[in-house]
Design a protein around this motif. Structure first.
Motif, mmCIF file in Angstrom:
data_model
loop_
_atom_site.group_PDB
_atom_site.id
_atom_site.type_symbol
_atom_site.label_atom_id
_atom_site.label_comp_id
_atom_site.label_asym_id
_atom_site.label_seq_id
_atom_site.Cartn_x
_atom_site.Cartn_y
_atom_site.Cartn_z
ATOM 1 N N UNK A 61 15.305 8.018 0.891
ATOM 2 C CA UNK A 61 14.325 7.155 1.555
ATOM 3 C C UNK A 61 14.502 5.700 1.153
ATOM 4 N N UNK A 62 14.251 4.800 2.090
ATOM 5 C CA UNK A 62 14.330 3.386 1.740
ATOM 6 C C UNK A 62 12.991 2.918 1.177
ATOM 7 N N UNK A 63 13.007 1.758 0.565
ATOM 8 C CA UNK A 63 11.813 1.247 -0.106
ATOM 9 C C UNK A 63 10.662 1.022 0.869
ATOM 10 N N UNK A 64 10.971 0.598 2.100
ATOM 11 C CA UNK A 64 9.917 0.335 3.077
ATOM 12 C C UNK A 64 9.175 1.621 3.447
ATOM 13 N N UNK A 65 9.925 2.721 3.588
ATOM 14 C CA UNK A 65 9.300 4.002 3.912
ATOM 15 C C UNK A 65 8.414 4.473 2.774
ATOM 16 N N UNK A 66 8.916 4.383 1.556
ATOM 17 C CA UNK A 66 8.124 4.787 0.389
ATOM 18 C C UNK A 66 6.852 3.954 0.290
ATOM 19 N N UNK A 67 6.985 2.646 0.450
ATOM 20 C CA UNK A 67 5.833 1.757 0.352
ATOM 21 C C UNK A 67 4.798 2.085 1.418
ATOM 22 N N UNK A 68 5.251 2.336 2.665
ATOM 23 C CA UNK A 68 4.328 2.633 3.757
ATOM 24 C C UNK A 68 3.554 3.912 3.508
ATOM 25 N N UNK A 69 4.235 4.962 3.026
ATOM 26 C CA UNK A 69 3.556 6.229 2.805
ATOM 27 C C UNK A 69 2.622 6.177 1.591
ATOM 28 N N UNK A 70 3.022 5.474 0.548
ATOM 29 C CA UNK A 70 2.138 5.333 -0.603
ATOM 30 C C UNK A 70 0.890 4.543 -0.224
ATOM 31 N N UNK A 71 1.043 3.533 0.605
ATOM 32 C CA UNK A 71 -0.113 2.760 1.047
ATOM 33 C C UNK A 71 -1.032 3.597 1.932
ATOM 34 N N UNK A 72 -0.443 4.443 2.778
ATOM 35 C CA UNK A 72 -1.230 5.338 3.631
ATOM 36 C C UNK A 72 -2.119 6.234 2.783
ATOM 37 N N UNK A 73 -1.549 6.869 1.759
ATOM 38 C CA UNK A 73 -2.340 7.771 0.927
ATOM 39 C C UNK A 73 -3.307 7.009 0.035
ATOM 40 N N UNK A 74 -2.942 5.816 -0.376
ATOM 41 C CA UNK A 74 -3.871 4.988 -1.148
ATOM 42 C C UNK A 74 -5.144 4.717 -0.334
ATOM 43 N N UNK A 75 -4.963 4.426 0.942
ATOM 44 C CA UNK A 75 -6.096 4.104 1.814
ATOM 45 C C UNK A 75 -6.952 5.326 2.132
ATOM 46 N N UNK A 76 -6.322 6.464 2.442
ATOM 47 C CA UNK A 76 -7.142 7.619 2.824
ATOM 48 C C UNK A 76 -7.832 8.246 1.623
ATOM 49 N N UNK A 77 -7.273 8.098 0.420
ATOM 50 C CA UNK A 77 -7.977 8.569 -0.767
ATOM 51 C C UNK A 77 -9.147 7.657 -1.106
ATOM 52 N N UNK A 78 -8.997 6.371 -0.810
ATOM 53 C CA UNK A 78 -10.090 5.432 -1.067
ATOM 54 C C UNK A 78 -11.325 5.789 -0.254
ATOM 55 N N UNK A 79 -11.122 6.396 0.918
ATOM 56 C CA UNK A 79 -12.245 6.836 1.744
ATOM 57 C C UNK A 79 -13.107 7.833 0.975
ATOM 58 N N UNK A 80 -12.501 8.639 0.123
ATOM 59 C CA UNK A 80 -13.229 9.628 -0.682
ATOM 60 C C UNK A 80 -13.519 9.138 -2.093
ATOM 61 N N UNK A 81 -13.341 7.838 -2.321
ATOM 62 C CA UNK A 81 -13.692 7.256 -3.606
ATOM 63 C C UNK A 81 -12.631 7.348 -4.681
ATOM 64 N N UNK A 82 -11.424 7.785 -4.338
ATOM 65 C CA UNK A 82 -10.323 7.880 -5.304
ATOM 66 C C UNK A 82 -9.474 6.617 -5.178
ATOM 67 N N UNK A 83 -9.460 5.806 -6.227
ATOM 68 C CA UNK A 83 -8.768 4.520 -6.152
ATOM 69 C C UNK A 83 -7.604 4.394 -7.123
ATOM 70 N N UNK A 84 -7.380 5.408 -7.941
ATOM 71 C CA UNK A 84 -6.303 5.341 -8.928
ATOM 72 C C UNK A 84 -5.329 6.495 -8.705
ATOM 73 N N UNK A 85 -4.391 6.304 -7.790
ATOM 74 C CA UNK A 85 -3.399 7.334 -7.491
ATOM 75 C C UNK A 85 -2.133 7.092 -8.303
ATOM 76 N N UNK A 86 -1.596 8.162 -8.849
ATOM 77 C CA UNK A 86 -0.325 8.072 -9.571
ATOM 78 C C UNK A 86 0.750 8.727 -8.710
ATOM 79 N N UNK A 87 1.625 7.906 -8.174
ATOM 80 C CA UNK A 87 2.688 8.391 -7.306
ATOM 81 C C UNK A 87 3.905 8.789 -8.137
#
Length: 322
Positions: A61-87
């Motif tokens: 995977x390239x860095x842009x793909x990794x960054x996009x997917x990590x940001x996606x999960x960061x945002x959807x976890x924030x909806x449930x109050x989880x703000x500290x994800x360890x990728x």
């Protein structure tokens, strides 16, 4: 385990799956095994229940793909109050990574409307069929191996080694998907939730601008491989040799690593690895199997192969160690 596993791994599987495995692209494969990703998206319903081994395909995977997917999960976890994800620190390729428990499969509309699961999980409903995954476990030492299209059985020797090297994962927000009928492991299936939840009902999740951008970024990351394929200017026609393995390296879907397969293979070849019985991609190049992310400017080799079954070009990049 709540839906415990037997010695063969696929205790509740249908057909002749013994130790079922699925090959996925990175970073989606590691995100699933680390318990961050809870829904595997496909265009076809899950043929199994119980343990599903996860293998990472050979495409780095390239860095842009990794960054996009990590940001996606960061945002959807924030909806449930989880703000500290360890990728994951690394996204290794051509490796068996671990396993999850597939407990059900729903249509996109059903999962998106199901109020009994966290809101962030509903936001993962981006594909026609959503495989619901629990209890991730990762291998302490990922096994190098080749993957195949569809769901296939692990070779017995690989399974026997892998089962001893599993380690439980502490998911950031563990999810238990309730079964409509606790006595029937296949009761959580397409249509089972629609009986109780109107599929036309929209989710009550407030979609912020940052969440909208993250979802759009995840979709773009999942389809970028397809765009590269369409832009290919050259081709090499390769017929797979008899008995040759087929590396699963096709396009991911809008959610994760959906293959362009429209069905699943029931394998019954006496616990040998069984590739799908379609002519697909064969490669004589050995992908770089390290776990490091590709460095900017790293040399690459382009391998463009015509997929006779799918009728389009598959394009694969192999990165060499710097």
């Amino acid at each position: 385990m709540r839906r415990g596993g037997g010695g063969g791994g696929g205790h509740a599987s249908s057909g002749n799956y013994r130790n079922p495995c699925l090959t996925m692209h990175q970073p989606w494969a590691s995100l699933l095994v680390y318990g961050i990703k809870r829904v595997e998206g496909r265009s076809w319903p899950s043929p199994i229940r119980g343990r599903l081994w996860i293998h990472a395909a050979g495409k780095v995977p390239d860095e842009a793909t990794i960054k996009a997917m990590e940001e996606f999960y960061r945002e959807i976890y924030a909806v449930d109050g989880i703000t500290d994800l360890k990728f994951p620190e690394h996204y290794p390729v051509s490796r068996l990574l671990g396993c999850v428990e597939v407990v059900g499969c729903l249509r996109r509309e059903e999962l998106a409307s199901w109020e009994m699961v966290p809101e962030g999980v509903r936001l993962e409903a981006l594909t026609d069929m959503c495989w619901l995954c629990e209890q991730p476990q990762k291998l302490l030492v990922p096994f190098e191996m080749r993957g195949y299209q569809g769901v296939y059985n692990l070779e017995k020797k690989i399974y026997e080694g892998a089962i001893r090297g599993l380690s439980p994962v502490n998911s950031p927000l563990p999810v238990k998907f309730p079964l409509p009928n606790p006595q029937d492991p296949f009761s959580l299936k397409p249509g089972s939730i629609s009986v109780h939840v109107p599929v036309s009902r929209t989710s009550e999740v407030e979609i912020s601008s940052s969440l909208t951008a993250a979802i759009a970024g995840a979709r773009a990351a999942a389809t970028q491989f397809s765009k590269k394929v369409q832009d290919a200017q050259t081709s090499v026609t390769t017929l797979p040799l008899k008995g040759q393995s087929v590396e699963e390296d096709t396009m991911p879907s809008a959610n994760l690593s959906e293959t362009s397969n429209k069905g699943a293979l029931t394998s019954n070849n006496k616990e040998q690895i069984s590739p799908i019985k379609h002519k697909g991609v064969g490669s004589h190049s050995q992908p770089y199997s390290g776990g490091l992310r590709p460095q900017p400017g790293a040399p690459s080799k382009l391998d463009v192969i015509f997929d006779l079954r799918l009728g389009h070009f598959n394009q694969r990049h192999y990165y060499k160690a710097a």
